[in-house]
Design an enzyme around this catalytic site. Structure first.
Site, short mmCIF file in Angstrom:
data_model
loop_
_atom_site.label_atom_id
_atom_site.label_comp_id
_atom_site.label_asym_id
_atom_site.label_seq_id
_atom_site.Cartn_x
_atom_site.Cartn_y
_atom_site.Cartn_z
N GLY A 194 0.78 -1.22 0.01
CA GLY A 194 -0.08 -0.21 0.04
C GLY A 194 0.84 1.15 0.08
O GLY A 194 2.03 0.99 -0.26
N GLU A 195 0.19 2.29 0.51
CA GLU A 195 0.85 3.70 0.09
C GLU A 195 0.76 4.36 1.56
O GLU A 195 -0.32 4.04 2.37
CB GLU A 195 0.27 4.45 -0.76
N ASP B 224 14.11 0.49 13.86
CA ASP B 224 14.62 1.57 12.78
C ASP B 224 14.31 2.98 13.53
O ASP B 224 13.75 3.82 12.81
CB ASP B 224 13.59 1.48 11.63
#
Length: 869
Positions: A591-592, A728
């Site tokens: 997805g985005e 991260d």
């Protein structure tokens, strides 16, 4: 943005008003070979082996046709006739090039070991690029699949670029290429000036000639561009050695008054069209101890059409005999309209040295700076010039002779658009009919998936790789390479033989993280807690969250997940129609991530969360959107991520505000901070001091830097209390709000803007190795202690104002080798250097975060307390 351009270095992103930052360290955007913005008809070649290896197939990271452009004949050592040519349609400032061989899924084995570049601004006069040492040959590829990026130092300004393969023996070559840079909107196409001279100091000579000028050079320089537009400031002390390992005085072009009886040096600047000029800035040396001063006065003549104006402009700057520092002298050009400017600079002492000359042009209140200045932490922005519009030009006449043709074309376009809309609507109706049955099953899944059961999930990083390697259609996907020679390898090259022999699983972890973690997970049926109190990834069952981007941002032991799964999701369904798309932040395999404005979001918030926004004002939010065609595992993980995010409630962690899960595509709506991510925020600012005053750049105080770092530590303290491992942590994953408010997020991996921060293992994982602890890289262990390591690197970024990558002097392979030194612990490991702004106490904290023994690293509670003190 035009206002800020005069005040703030490197403020405007290319997406803002079409502006473009033409600075070597900033202007690094793909120009369209890999993204498709460069059309096939603009790519040509001297020859082609076959139709399937034509020029149009020479696009970086594409494998259409037979996988690359290949010339018709074998390239010989003395044959430089073969080339791949790209027409950019307009002048561009090109700072970086990338090349690849013909891989074609493993079938091809042709690549160019070396190549040269030729460029042209008009298509008729071709110039051979050479580096600052005069070398023309660029080292190319060593295999068919890796991408090799090379900085062009100096950068070039061109419309046409040719890649010319070079060989030392007869061989077949094929190439795929990309150009990186920005559109050159200055309009300056050449400057003519006397050739630079040699200054004979008592100890050594200083050469102040324009060594990168690309025009004709005899006694004078004509029809070219060079060091006065290369984006590099001259040093305050021009006798010092230069960063490019060139001779002293390299950045300057200088002249002695003994060579000019008239007492002045004349420089003429040619532009692409008539412009309205407001100011000119000249970067001069003022080292009067060596009889060098800024000019005494300047006399400028203007040419608007074919004739020079009879009345020149005279400007006399203030003379400074106290401060020997180099400086910009700003000359007012009084809104003269011109296509060429000829300036006579008068000597104030024996020598006059210039390193950059830039211009400002504009209309009315909009003033846009043109030129290139970049040195010593300051960046300067190029932008679109604004000329008088036809409506403002009294000489403009409307030609309506072609009105009928224009109307006919518009009508035809309207008919075509209507036909396209009809076809699209028909296809949507047909697709809905086909998907009707499957939707019923997916709706049932939505109802049941939000109740998360206690399961064993094995860490799998495969999805991260696909997410990172997904390309965006945006032409402004910035790339941050690591030095003058970058290579994107397909696998880790292990140089730790003694380590490989003692731990087979660790080597597997080094090459493919899922192998090590799945093996470790299979040995354990229940989560085991390490001695430091937090389950290791390699030692515990963890929840795998593929999510939108394919990244496992918050790694959660299954034991902790059980505790979270006892409640329902405490977020409401938000109406999609109240979301307005603003910008795509990133994308991944599933997805985005979009930046949106939400209307009426305040009504959907719980009482624990307070918005500092009036009820009638739009709220900026980030929307993670799952593709409707995502597989069942991705949908399940997406719903689990909603479940987990709904439980995270901390002032320094991005909050989940609402969801859209009643229909496809599934969406989760999170906070977004108006100042964007911390990396971009700090890179636009400077530390308080003299340099910031000279450049008019916005500043951030040291106390505010510590305040932001303390907030990150506070957010991580909260995550660690839940046994959450971020994996991260970096400035790219921290968002900045008002009054330097910081919230930790997880968008970094999905953004091509930061693709250079992740080491790619082809077909498998992407890892932020420059932020990762040695045990995470070599053993696949991710714990709160490894997050502490990443915090130390993040703190180093903050105190460097994000001006460079961690270990920027090392290649990816050297970074991995350095982790081997930590493993061997023979005192040969390399640490990040102490930043200039960093006091000893803070640097000691960083070093404690990077201790080899995880038990000896401080906790986030200790870090937070120390930063507050």
């Amino acid at each position: 943005c035009g206002f800020f351009i005069e005040m703030i270095c490197s403020l405007c992103h290319p997406k803002h008003l079409g502006l473009c930052c033409c600075v070597p360290g900033v202007c690094r955007y793909p120009l369209g070979m890999s993204g498709g913005q460069i059309q096939d008809e603009d790519i040509s070649a001297s020859s082609q082996w076959s139709e399937s290896t034509a020029a149009r197939y020479g696009r970086l990271d594409f494998e259409e046709g037979d996988g690359a452009w290949c010339p018709e004949i074998t390239v010989e050592p003395d044959n430089l006739k073969e080339f791949l040519q790209i027409d950019l349609r307009s002048l561009h400032f090109i700072t970086l090039v990338g090349t690849q061989g013909r891989h074609a899924g493993g079938i091809g084995n042709e690549f160019a070991q070396m190549y040269k570049i030729k460029y042209s601004r008009d298509g008729s006069r071709w110039i051979s690029w050479r580096n600052r040492q005069g070398e023309q040959v660029i080292e190319g590829n060593r295999n068919t699949y890796d991408i090799v990026l090379k900085d062009l130092e100096p950068p070039i300004i061109a419309r046409f670029v040719r890649f010319m393969p070079v060989t030392d023996h007869s061989m077949n070559v094929c190439m795929r290429v990309e150009l990186y840079g920005c559109e050159w909107l200055d309009g300056l196409v050449s400057y003519n000036a006397p050739a630079g001279e040699q200054m004979n100091l008592p100890s050594f000579p200083v050469y102040v000639n324009d060594s990168v000028y690309d025009g004709a050079v005899t006694h004078s320089m004509t029809e070219g561009l060079g060091q006065l537009t290369d984006g590099v400031f001259g040093l305050d002390d021009f006798t010092s050695s230069h960063v490019y390992k060139a001779w002293p005085g390299y950045d300057y072009v200088g002249w002695s008054n003994e060579s000019f009886p008239g007492g002045y040096v004349e420089i003429m600047f040619e532009f692409d069209r008539i412009r309205n000029f407001t100011t000119m800035k000249v970067h001069c040396s003022n080292m009067f101890s060596h009889h060098v001063k800024a000019f005494r006065q300047v006399l400028c003549h203007f040419r608007s059409e074919s004739d020079w104006e009879p009345s020149p402009l005279l400007f006399s700057p203030a003379v400074d005999e106290e401060n020997p520092s180099a400086r910009f002298v700003t000359v007012s050009l009084a809104n003269h309209m011109a296509s060429a400017i000829k300036c006579q600079f008068y000597f104030a002492d024996t020598w006059m040295l210039f390193s950059e000359i830039t211009f400002q042009s504009g209309r009315g209140q909009r003033r846009v700076e043109h030129g290139l200045v970049a040195k010593m932490g300051c960046t300067h922005t190029h932008s679109r010039s604004t000329l008088p519009s036809p409506e403002d030009d009294p000489t403009h006449k409307v030609d309506d002779s072609n009105t009928r043709i224009l109307i006919g074309c518009l009508v035809a376009i309207i008919f075509i658009l209507v036909a396209i809309i009809v076809i699209m609507l028909w296809r949507q109706v047909w697709q809905k009919m086909l998907e009707k049955a499957s939707r019923r099953m997916l709706d049932d899944e939505l109802i049941t998936s939000l109740s998360i059961q206690s399961e064993t999930f094995v860490y799998n990083h495969n999805q991260s790789s696909a997410a990172s390697e997904q390309e965006s259609n945006s032409p402004y996907e910035r790339i941050f390479p690591l030095g003058s020679d970058y290579q994107e390898p397909s696998r880790f090259i292990s140089k730790l033989p003694e380590f490989a022999q003692t731990s087979e699983e660790a080597v597997c972890s080094l090459c493919d993280v899922p192998a090590s973690t799945s093996a470790a997970a299979s040995k354990s049926t229940t989560a085991t807690v390490a001695q430091d109190g937090v389950p290791h990834y390699a030692e515990a069952d963890v929840v795998n969250l593929q999510g939108v981007t394919g990244s496992n941002t918050y790694a959660i032991p299954a034991l902790t997940m059980d505790l979270l799964s006892g409640k329902d999701v405490a977020v409401e369904e938000f109406p999609r129609k109240m979301l307005t798309f603003k910008e795509k932040l990133g994308e991944g395999q599933f997805g985005e991530v979009h930046l949106c404005e939400a209307e009426g979001m305040q009504k959907f918030m719980d009482k624990e969360f307070l918005f500092d926004v009036p009820e009638d004002q739009l709220v900026l939010v980030a929307v993670k959107m799952l593709r409707s065609d995502a597989n069942k595992n991705a949908r399940s993980d997406f719903l689990k991520e909603i479940k987990i995010m709904s439980r995270l409630k901390d002032p320094n962690i991005i909050r989940l505000l609402a969801v859209c899960i009643c229909s496809d595509p599934l969406c989760m709506i999170t906070e977004y901070m108006e100042n964007g991510d911390l990396n971009q925020f700090l890179s636009r600012h400077e530390p308080e001091g003299q340099l910031a005053l000279i450049s008019n750049a916005p500043t951030v105080s040291f106390s505010n830097l510590c305040y932001m770092a303390a907030q990150i530590a506070s957010g991580m303290k909260y995550l660690s209390s839940l046994n959450f491992v971020h994996r991260d942590l970096a400035t790219r994953n921290c968002l900045v709000g008002k009054n330097f408010t910081i919230k930790i997020a997880d968008f970094g991996m999905s953004r091509n803007l930061y693709s250079g921060d992740y080491y790619r293992i082809q077909g498998r994982a992407v890892l932020p190795i420059r932020w990762m602890s040695w045990e995470s890289i070599l053993l696949g262990k991710f714990t709160t202690a490894s997050d502490v390591w990443a915090f130390g690197v993040t703190l180093w970024e903050i105190l460097n104002f994000c001006k460079e990558q961690p270990y920027s002097q090392l290649t990816d392979e050297q970074v991995i080798e350095n982790t081997g030194e930590f493993f061997r612990d023979q005192k040969r490991q390399i640490y990040l250097p102490q930043p200039g702004l960093c006091p000893d106490s803070l640097y000691k904290m960083m070093l404690s975060c990077w201790r080899r023994n995880t038990k000896e690293r401080p906790s986030f509670q200790e870090i937070h307390r120390a930063l507050l003190e």
